[in-house]
Design an enzyme around this catalytic site. Structure first.
Site: not given
Lengths: 386, 386
Positions: B160, B326, B359
């Site tokens: 991320s 995601d 995610h």
């Protein structure tokens, strides 16, 4: 009994909608287990009811919609929210059909809701208003139709929360619905959708100006909390490709970041505008109630967990429309409706419209949706001899 | 100069992390155009640096992560956030590698950020702290490595926002990165992601307790606003299928709705808990700064709009990992990285992991991710003679 309202509430600014009033002798039986009385339903119409009273169309509005489907909005001055689909010569042809749209019970544009005066206390209901369900909305609409002398509907149509009402109409009053057109909706609210709604509600309730729901008496308005709720919800109404196409990473008034928390990006400026304009036309408590009504919606659960049972034996003909980029009510939700209708041997057409506009596509210029709706409605009209 | 902190701030509760202090003679040059001095970087390590100083791994943490990747968290008491991937015998093997993770500049777990004392005013920076970029974070990490006597990294890895730092490392200091492993990330922040961040920021700023960012002096905490921001963000970290599987429409402590605004559904209760627990460990202004840093990230824009130019001539070897469910950093974002690396003739492997966890999968037990990471890291270690 006429509901009294603070002068700056949206519905107080809308004295032009006809209102059907129901007294203590005609209460609304609500799923929360109470009889609501008195209450009133504000509505708008277009077109003319024929002599046989067989050409009535009920439009069911979405969460933040209202009865102004084809008339200039009294608060915003904008065109009716479904003028793309409804009007003379349009798929829902006001030259042929008598079209009705009523503000749902629990909302804030003239129908009784949490901002109305509670006759028991002579102050606004606030959170004392009973929780509302989609079925309550439909029951109130049925009472309105009774009042207008309309036994059955040629067509019941709506998108999103409006589509939930269409499904509920078909399940609750199958003999009163000739054709049903639910768009961009689902047979229940998903966990993710409940989650987004809950964030919006918490944003409102976190605003000290909300005052435990008593802001009308406190003389405050939870504008910041409601604005944040609207901003978050608005993202879910669009698609990632649509956001990328409309805004991308373009900067507002320049080509470089300002290294600040100003609305640097166009998407930020757009969202802030959405929040600000929404609070001018919507009541925060109504937003709490209507989001909750959607969360509670689960048509299968009302029928022993089997969705097909909701439609068993129906003679209603259906057309179900979804949009490829709608991630709030994805096509899989529409497929669940279609499968249940198939299992119930109901006549059903299904159209998945290729669109990158996301959930809000049902409100926008979508020729494929228009032609699908026109084809379904015209065929239904022929079958009904209209 | 040691930063003084209000006693109830998370970083004040974490006296155990080593801290590298940089004085006025060693300022951090920031993209906002200022030289930050003094400043400090808090970090944690695991494993042992070898004699050749060739086995260093830098872990870059995500938005709300910190340096406690493999140690019990001093505030929450929970295990390190990446103990799934890092530890003795794990893919990032602390028996073989010297692993470093530093709290990013602008955060709140010991590194200098908006809650630190501004030496110019002797009060907390608040919004006077300069806006932070991903590149600023990486520059500060490079200064930390210099301080630790580590010239180059065997591996730079993160998910991320951590993955953004990995990409920025490879672009800014290619000669210092032998292998790069960006996970669940993208080469820029999308319009939709900026939109979600902006809603979170507005939720914080709407909280009167935020006090224009001066809540530390005001003795307040914008806990409600930060909680709402976290709730909204948390939805984006999960997937619709994961939410459906974990919570569905199950009611909290019963089988029927309460017809109230209580947390009727399990998903509501879960989200409220996420909001409440987050505010105990995170600073609201730091949340504003780090979300902004992600929004500003656009690696192609820094290279004339051509992403491949960010990697031109690189000798770093890459492995890019994405997850099918995601939707915050979808596989298409990882593909854009891979295509750019291909165009730059960089060695790159690409693994899309089939997962319904959304995610947050990069933080969870994902055997396919583990084996992909292990394979890439082991091969890189052989190539480096480790």
């Amino acid at each position: 009994m006429r509901a009294r309202l603070p002068a700056d509430l949206p519905q107080a600014l809308d004295p032009r909608s006809p209102v059907a009033r129901f007294g203590t002798d005609e209460p609304l039986p609500m799923d929360a287990g109470v009889l609501l009385a008195p209450f009133q339903i504000a509505y708008q119409t277009a077109g003319t009811l024929n002599a046989a009273r067989s050409n009535a169309v009920l439009i069911c509005h979405a969460l933040t919609g209202d009865q102004h489907f084809a008339h200039t909005h009294p608060v915003t001055g904008k065109p009716g929210w479904w003028e793309t689909l409804v009007g003379p010569g349009k798929p829902i042809d006001t030259d042929r059909y008598f079209v009705i749209c009523s503000n749902v019970i629990g909302s804030c544009m003239g129908s009784t809701g949490p901002a109305s005066i509670d006759p028991a206390t002579d102050r606004p209901y606030g959170l004392d208003f009973p929780l509302v369900t989609i079925r309550d909305m439909v029951r109130a609409q049925a009472m309105l139709l009774d009042r207008l002398g309309i036994r059955d509907l040629f067509l019941c149509v709506g998108g999103s929360m409006g589509g939930m009402q269409v499904l509920q109409w078909a399940a609750l009053y199958p003999e009163r619905v000739f054709a049903a057109l639910p768009i961009a909706t689902g047979p229940r609210h998903s966990a993710q959708n409940i989650a987004f709604h809950e964030v919006g509600r918490q944003a409102i309730m976190a605003d000290p100006a909300w005052a435990d729901g008593r802001y009308l008496e406190a003389g405050t308005r939870p504008a910041k909390g409601l604005g944040v709720a609207r901003m978050g919800a608005h993202i879910t109404y669009l698609s990632e490709p649509a956001l990328h196409r409309k805004f991308g990473r373009r900067f507002q008034g320049g080509s470089a970041p300002t290294f600040s928390f100003n609305a640097d990006f166009q998407i930020e400026s757009y969202l802030r505008h959405q929040g600000l304009s929404f609070v001018e036309r919507f009541d925060a408590n109504a937003y709490l109630y209507l989001t909750r009504a959607m969360d509670y919606f689960d048509l299968a659960e009302d029928h022993g967990g089997v969705l097909a049972k909701a439609f068993q034996g129906t003679k209603t003909r259906f057309c179900v429309i979804s949009f490829t980029s709608d991630w709030l009510f994805p096509t899989s939700e529409s497929r669940a409706i279609v499968h249940a209708l198939n299992a119930a041997s109901a006549p059903v057409a299904f159209v998945e419209v290729e669109s990158d506009k996301g959930h809000d596509a049902f409100l926008l210029d979508e020729p494929t949706m228009f032609s699908a709706a026109r084809g379904f409605i015209d065929a239904a009209a022929r079958a009904r001899g209209l």
